[in-house]
Design an enzyme around this catalytic site. Structure first.
Site, PDB file in Angstrom:
ATOM      1  N   HIS A  38       0.938  -1.303   0.151  1.00  0.00           N
ATOM      2  CA  HIS A  38      -0.021  -0.101   0.104  1.00  0.00           C
ATOM      3  C   HIS A  38       0.828   1.354  -0.079  1.00  0.00           C
ATOM      4  O   HIS A  38       0.545   2.111  -0.653  1.00  0.00           O
ATOM      5  CB  HIS A  38      -0.670  -0.097   1.150  1.00  0.00           C
ATOM      6  CG  HIS A  38      -2.224  -0.685   0.887  1.00  0.00           C
ATOM      7  ND1 HIS A  38      -2.427  -2.004   0.907  1.00  0.00           N
ATOM      8  CD2 HIS A  38      -3.373  -0.151   0.543  1.00  0.00           C
ATOM      9  CE1 HIS A  38      -3.805  -2.292   0.465  1.00  0.00           C
ATOM     10  NE2 HIS A  38      -4.290  -1.254   0.204  1.00  0.00           N
ATOM     11  N   LYS A 105     -10.189  -7.598   8.057  1.00  0.00           N
ATOM     12  CA  LYS A 105     -11.117  -7.605   9.356  1.00  0.00           C
ATOM     13  C   LYS A 105     -10.728  -6.443  10.337  1.00  0.00           C
ATOM     14  O   LYS A 105      -9.624  -6.014  10.284  1.00  0.00           O
ATOM     15  CB  LYS A 105     -10.640  -8.966   9.875  1.00  0.00           C
ATOM     16  CG  LYS A 105      -9.047  -9.062  10.098  1.00  0.00           C
ATOM     17  CD  LYS A 105      -8.797  -9.693  11.518  1.00  0.00           C
ATOM     18  CE  LYS A 105      -7.147  -9.889  11.766  1.00  0.00           C
ATOM     19  NZ  LYS A 105      -6.634  -9.610  12.966  1.00  0.00           N
TER      20      LYS A 105
END
Lengths: 186, 296
Positions: A38, A105
């Protein structure tokens, strides 16, 4: 519970109809990325080098995962979601470029939830720790960028009926907050 | 638990000394790295089943079933139950009548971790420097805690620890006046703050007392206790029960999607404290509560 089936790439209409708590089965291509990937992708975006991204985010899904190594004769290693908040500083940039969903999550920041409302995106939760089971819905896997990052490299997965739950929808709903409201003992 | 016969002989002065070769230590650590990641303990499986029975949310029940199924697949196919195969945390209980031969004890353990994670296709999750962040490529080094104990055995406990649940753990240096109510409030605050992030259903290890680092270590040691076993201290057993009910009543539920099974167990360990201090540490373990031990 009724399950919704989605096939990538996704359109605005595909995600706008989703509501928190719905179970979704995803099929098609999805991409993986975690912290290090990222950082590299968002550095490229900030440098104006969008065409150098490992994949065009438009209409796509990114899965926050660093698989365990693939045993000989298998498609992929164990493959459950990692905690999403670490990707929060980067996620709005990707939603801005047309990313339709992320899978992970755990809680998202208000900035990410706002970006999903603004750019029509959603956040799905996969079952954290159900990594051996989740791997069964991955039919093929290959590294498409940043192999030097090992488990953190960007993979392209072909998935079939990959099970997720809608946690944040395009209306700004948050299943983590709503779930607690229902089950908390006052 | 495996017992291995090692060479025993009488040292000068008639004291019984056991000699253990480092190669035996390396082999056992390597084996345990794989076993811990492939075979979830029966106590955790039982806790999943109990959680399934007790859970009031339908989604929560589904999740408990998925976790049972996941553990079964991992065991049958000998693959890691979770892709995060953990930081290799090792507890050594080294008998004072043991002699280690064949090299450096810690190096032998490190080599075991290296082999276990490489041969077992386990994920390598360790970076050599916390700020430079370059992966060491073999999941070493481990974190090793050593206790010297009477006797002539070496007990090795391996507890691979995932990053997601470790990140949600906290420590607080409380005032003695905060007392048991302060401890309860802190544990609940940690649970609330963690929410879905540490992969609930979790196990909460609570360390109370000692110094700052002792409290943290107590919390981690508390996670090793078998789920369903009773705390030896009846007051702490009661406190564990109360805390379990309170954190579950937060409504976080399995995976944080709502329900009454946030935690499968709360385990407390205490130690003497300074007159000025009340350190409290809460170490969270995800549902992949992995640990294996061997006595050499």
């Amino acid at each position: 519970m009724t399950q919704i089936r989605l096939t990538t790439p996704l359109t605005d209409a595909d995600v706008e109809k989703l509501r928190i708590g719905q179970q979704v089965l995803i099929s098609g291509l999805i991409y993986t990325g975690r912290d290090a990937a990222h950082k590299r992708m968002v550095d490229l975006i900030k440098a104006g080098k969008v065409n150098e991204l490992p994949f065009d985010p438009k209409g796509q899904i990114i899965y926050y995962v660093g698989p365990s190594p693939t045993k000989p004769g298998r498609v992929v290693g164990s493959c459950g979601p990692t905690t999403s908040y670490r990707m929060d500083p980067y996620a709005p940039e990707l939603y801005k470029l047309g990313l339709k969903a992320s899978i992970g999550k755990g809680k998202r920041s208000p900035e990410v939830i706002e970006a999903m409302k603004k750019y029509k995106g959603v956040y799905f939760a996969a079952i954290g720790g159900a990594a051996a089971l989740i791997a069964k819905s991955i039919k093929s896997a290959k590294v498409i960028a940043y192999p030097d990052l090992g488990a953190e490299a960007v993979h392209e997965f072909v998935v079939e009926d990959f099970p997720v739950v809608v946690v944040n929808d395009t209306l700004g709903g948050d299943l983590y907050q709503e779930g607690i409201k229902i089950y908390a003992v006052k | 638990m495996y017992i291995f016969n090692c060479e025993q002989h009488l040292a000068k002065g008639g004291i019984k000394i056991k000699t253990i070769n480092t190669s035996v230590i390396t082999e056992n650590v390597a084996r345990m790295c794989q076993e811990a990641n492939f075979n979830l303990g029966e106590d955790v499986m039982e806790a999943f089943k109990k959680g399934y029975e007790q859970e009031v949310s339908a989604t929560g029940k589904d999740i408990m079933q998925i976790l049972i199924k996941n553990a079964e697949i991992a065991r049958e196919e000998q693959v890691p139950m979770c892709q995060d195969c953990g930081y290799a945390v090792i507890f050594l209980e080294l008998g004072q009548d043991v002699r280690i031969e064949g090299g450096d004890l810690y190096e032998a353990i490190t080599e075991g971790v290296r082999r276990g994670y490489t041969d077992g296709y386990l994920r390598k999750s360790i970076v050599s420097h916390p700020l430079e962040r370059k992966n060491t490529g073999d999941n070493t080094p481990p974190v090793i805690h050593t206790k010297i104990v009477p006797g002539e055995n070496l007990k090795i406990t391996l507890a691979p620890k995932g990053g997601g649940s470790e990140n949600m753990s906290q420590i607080k240096m409380m005032k003695p006046a905060d007392g048991v109510e302060g401890v309860k409030d802190f544990v609940i605050e940690v649970a609330k703050n963690a929410g879905p992030n540490p992969c609930p259903p979790v196990i909460l290890g609570v360390g109370i007392g000692g110094t700052m680092e002792k409290a943290a270590l107590l919390a981690k040691e508390a996670l090793l206790r078998e789920i369903g076993s009773e705390n030896e201290d009846p007051e702490m057993a009661k406190l564990e029960e109360e805390l379990l009910e309170k954190v579950n009543n937060l409504g976080i539920g399995p995976q944080g999607l709502g329900g009454r099974t946030f935690a499968l167990a709360v385990h407390i360990k205490t130690y003497a404290a300074h007159i000025a201090s009340l350190p409290v540490a809460v170490n969270i373990n995800c549902h992949a509560a992995r640990h294996k031990e061997v006595v050499l």
